[in-house]
Scaffold this active site. Sequence first.
Site, PDB file in Angstrom:
ATOM      1  N   MET A  30      -9.455  85.047  33.012  1.00 43.63           N
ATOM      2  CA  MET A  30      -8.672  86.272  32.593  1.00 43.63           C
ATOM      3  C   MET A  30      -7.238  86.188  32.362  1.00 43.63           C
ATOM      4  SD  MET A  30     -10.710  89.235  34.874  1.00 43.63           S
ATOM      5  CE  MET A  30      -9.663  89.140  36.209  1.00 43.63           C
ATOM      6  N   GLY A  31      -6.787  85.108  32.019  1.00 37.10           N
ATOM      7  CA  GLY A  31      -5.426  84.858  31.767  1.00 37.10           C
ATOM      8  C   GLY A  31      -4.521  84.771  32.900  1.00 37.10           C
ATOM      9  N   HIS A  34      -2.512  79.653  35.335  1.00 37.19           N
ATOM     10  CA  HIS A  34      -1.704  79.022  36.313  1.00 37.19           C
ATOM     11  C   HIS A  34      -2.206  77.523  36.532  1.00 37.19           C
ATOM     12  CE1 HIS A  34      -4.770  79.995  39.263  1.00 37.19           C
ATOM     13  NE2 HIS A  34      -4.747  80.964  38.818  1.00 37.19           N
ATOM     14  N   HIS A  37      -6.236  76.937  36.435  1.00 40.73           N
ATOM     15  CA  HIS A  37      -6.874  77.109  35.255  1.00 40.73           C
ATOM     16  C   HIS A  37      -6.870  75.946  34.488  1.00 40.73           C
ATOM     17  CE1 HIS A  37      -5.820  81.759  36.088  1.00 40.73           C
ATOM     18  NE2 HIS A  37      -6.997  81.509  35.967  1.00 40.73           N
ATOM     19  N   ASP A 150     -13.296  81.004  43.920  1.00 41.13           N
ATOM     20  CA  ASP A 150     -14.044  82.607  43.893  1.00 41.13           C
ATOM     21  C   ASP A 150     -15.630  81.754  44.115  1.00 41.13           C
ATOM     22  OD1 ASP A 150     -12.112  84.612  42.477  1.00 41.13           O
ATOM     23  OD2 ASP A 150     -11.950  82.477  41.411  1.00 41.13           O
ATOM     24  N   GLN A 153     -18.519  84.384  43.523  1.00 40.79           N
ATOM     25  CA  GLN A 153     -18.614  84.655  42.129  1.00 40.79           C
ATOM     26  C   GLN A 153     -19.422  83.375  41.744  1.00 40.79           C
ATOM     27  OE1 GLN A 153     -15.488  85.684  39.123  1.00 40.79           O
ATOM     28  NE2 GLN A 153     -15.204  83.624  38.733  1.00 40.79           N
ATOM     29  N   ILE A 176      -7.464  74.786  44.019  1.00 37.04           N
ATOM     30  CA  ILE A 176      -6.180  74.110  43.938  1.00 37.04           C
ATOM     31  C   ILE A 176      -5.205  75.124  44.828  1.00 37.04           C
ATOM     32  CG2 ILE A 176      -4.485  73.502  42.361  1.00 37.04           C
ATOM     33  CD1 ILE A 176      -6.974  72.062  41.883  1.00 37.04           C
ATOM     34  N   SER A 186      -3.823  84.376  39.898  1.00 38.85           N
ATOM     35  CA  SER A 186      -2.960  85.094  38.841  1.00 38.85           C
ATOM     36  C   SER A 186      -2.265  86.132  39.680  1.00 38.85           C
ATOM     37  CB  SER A 186      -3.872  85.518  37.895  1.00 38.85           C
ATOM     38  OG  SER A 186      -4.502  84.801  37.308  1.00 38.85           O
TER      39      SER A 186
HETATM   40  P1  AMP Z   1      -9.499  84.174  36.769  1.00 42.49           P
HETATM   41  O1  AMP Z   1      -8.688  84.149  35.567  1.00 42.49           O
HETATM   42  O2  AMP Z   1      -9.009  84.643  38.001  1.00 42.49           O
HETATM   43  O3  AMP Z   1     -10.764  84.839  36.268  1.00 42.49           O
HETATM   44  O4  AMP Z   1     -10.279  82.732  36.788  1.00 42.49           O
HETATM   45  C1  AMP Z   1     -10.740  82.024  36.009  1.00 42.49           C
HETATM   46  C2  AMP Z   1     -11.406  80.821  36.717  1.00 42.49           C
HETATM   47  O5  AMP Z   1     -10.255  79.771  37.366  1.00 42.49           O
HETATM   48  C3  AMP Z   1     -12.402  81.218  37.705  1.00 42.49           C
HETATM   49  O6  AMP Z   1     -13.493  80.265  37.401  1.00 42.49           O
HETATM   50  C4  AMP Z   1     -11.683  81.099  39.027  1.00 42.49           C
HETATM   51  O7  AMP Z   1     -12.681  80.520  40.143  1.00 42.49           O
HETATM   52  C5  AMP Z   1     -10.981  79.814  38.494  1.00 42.49           C
HETATM   53  N1  AMP Z   1      -9.677  79.550  39.517  1.00 42.49           N
HETATM   54  C6  AMP Z   1      -8.841  80.440  39.575  1.00 42.49           C
HETATM   55  N2  AMP Z   1      -7.845  80.094  40.511  1.00 42.49           N
HETATM   56  C7  AMP Z   1      -8.157  79.052  41.243  1.00 42.49           C
HETATM   57  C8  AMP Z   1      -7.752  77.970  42.135  1.00 42.49           C
HETATM   58  N3  AMP Z   1      -6.895  78.205  42.671  1.00 42.49           N
HETATM   59  N4  AMP Z   1      -8.597  76.909  42.113  1.00 42.49           N
HETATM   60  C9  AMP Z   1      -9.533  76.672  41.525  1.00 42.49           C
HETATM   61  N5  AMP Z   1     -10.204  77.359  40.684  1.00 42.49           N
HETATM   62  C10 AMP Z   1      -9.361  78.597  40.194  1.00 42.49           C
END
Ligand code: AMP
Length: 283
Positions: A30-31, A34, A37, A150, A153, A176, A186
């Site tokens: 979802m942008g 960090h 991602h 997640d 999810q 991470i 995010s």
């Molecule tokens: P999001 O942009 O929050 O929808 O996340 C996109 C992808 O990045 C999803 O598969 C999240 O589970 C993964 N993600 C977000 N934060 C972390 C993190 N701290 N460690 C590992 N994967 C992450």
Amino acid sequence: MEVFRNIRGVSEWVQEQKAEGRSIGFVPTMGALHRAHLELVRRAGAENDAVVCSIFVNPIQFNNPEDLRKYPRTLDADLAKLSGTGCSAVFCPGEKEMYPEKENKHYNFGHLDKVMEGKYRRGHFNGVAIAVDRLFRIVRPHRAYFGEKDYQQLQVIKAMTHMEGHPVEIVPCPTIRENDGLAMSSRNIRLSPRQREEAPRIYNALLDAKKAISEGKATSIDQVRDDAISFINTSPELRVEYFEIVDPESLLPVKNTRDAAGAVGCIAVYAGDVRLIDNLPFN
Ligand code: AMP
């Protein structure tokens, strides 16, 4: 790096790549990207010939309109980060492109989407599943990369992939963290300095719970849960929404400390109006 805003552009590009025998790794996001991602993008790049990353703030997975409104949107910075990380193509559609009509599909995930996040964010996982299903149909990747951060999810996406018969391998990637243990998110940029200082309590509480279970010191699951919640809630900046110790696959609550050794501790915490989630496998 190619940037596509419409479905046709990215689909045709993927088709060309596949025609030339390239494997496709896919990272949906979802942008507000960090390091976590970018780690998914790197891993996808190491395991595939081409990487597609999508950036789409999916409105139908937000149960809270304020949360959707305040969700950080940083497209230019995101594209700059991706181009330095070996991403081959970015798909960043507008809302009309993804949902030309109102989406009425309803998945039945049994209890998988009723507990924890599903309980407190009604309709959230249905919205996630609809978006990821749609993205899989557009990108048709060989492998798709999702963070264990997640955790629920990930289980829902595995179930959706199976139900829809998508020929894609779901690759779970480890959470991470910042140096002080806070899971990258995010939403972290919305924390006040004081909230940011206190937020590592979440991971520390998970570590303490794991320790209590693995060292056999816990007398009951309730005690482990109460200790974790009161440790976090001691901070005036934080308020626990739930803390559950669940089976890693069924996500059903574990009833006794003996079964908890292979369980996962899952937690959601509010810091002001910022909602943070985290989890830790106890094995
Ligand atoms: P999001 O942009 O929050 O929808 O996340 C996109 C992808 O990045 C999803 O598969 C999240 O589970 C993964 N993600 C977000 N934060 C972390 C993190 N701290 N460690 C590992 N994967 C992450």
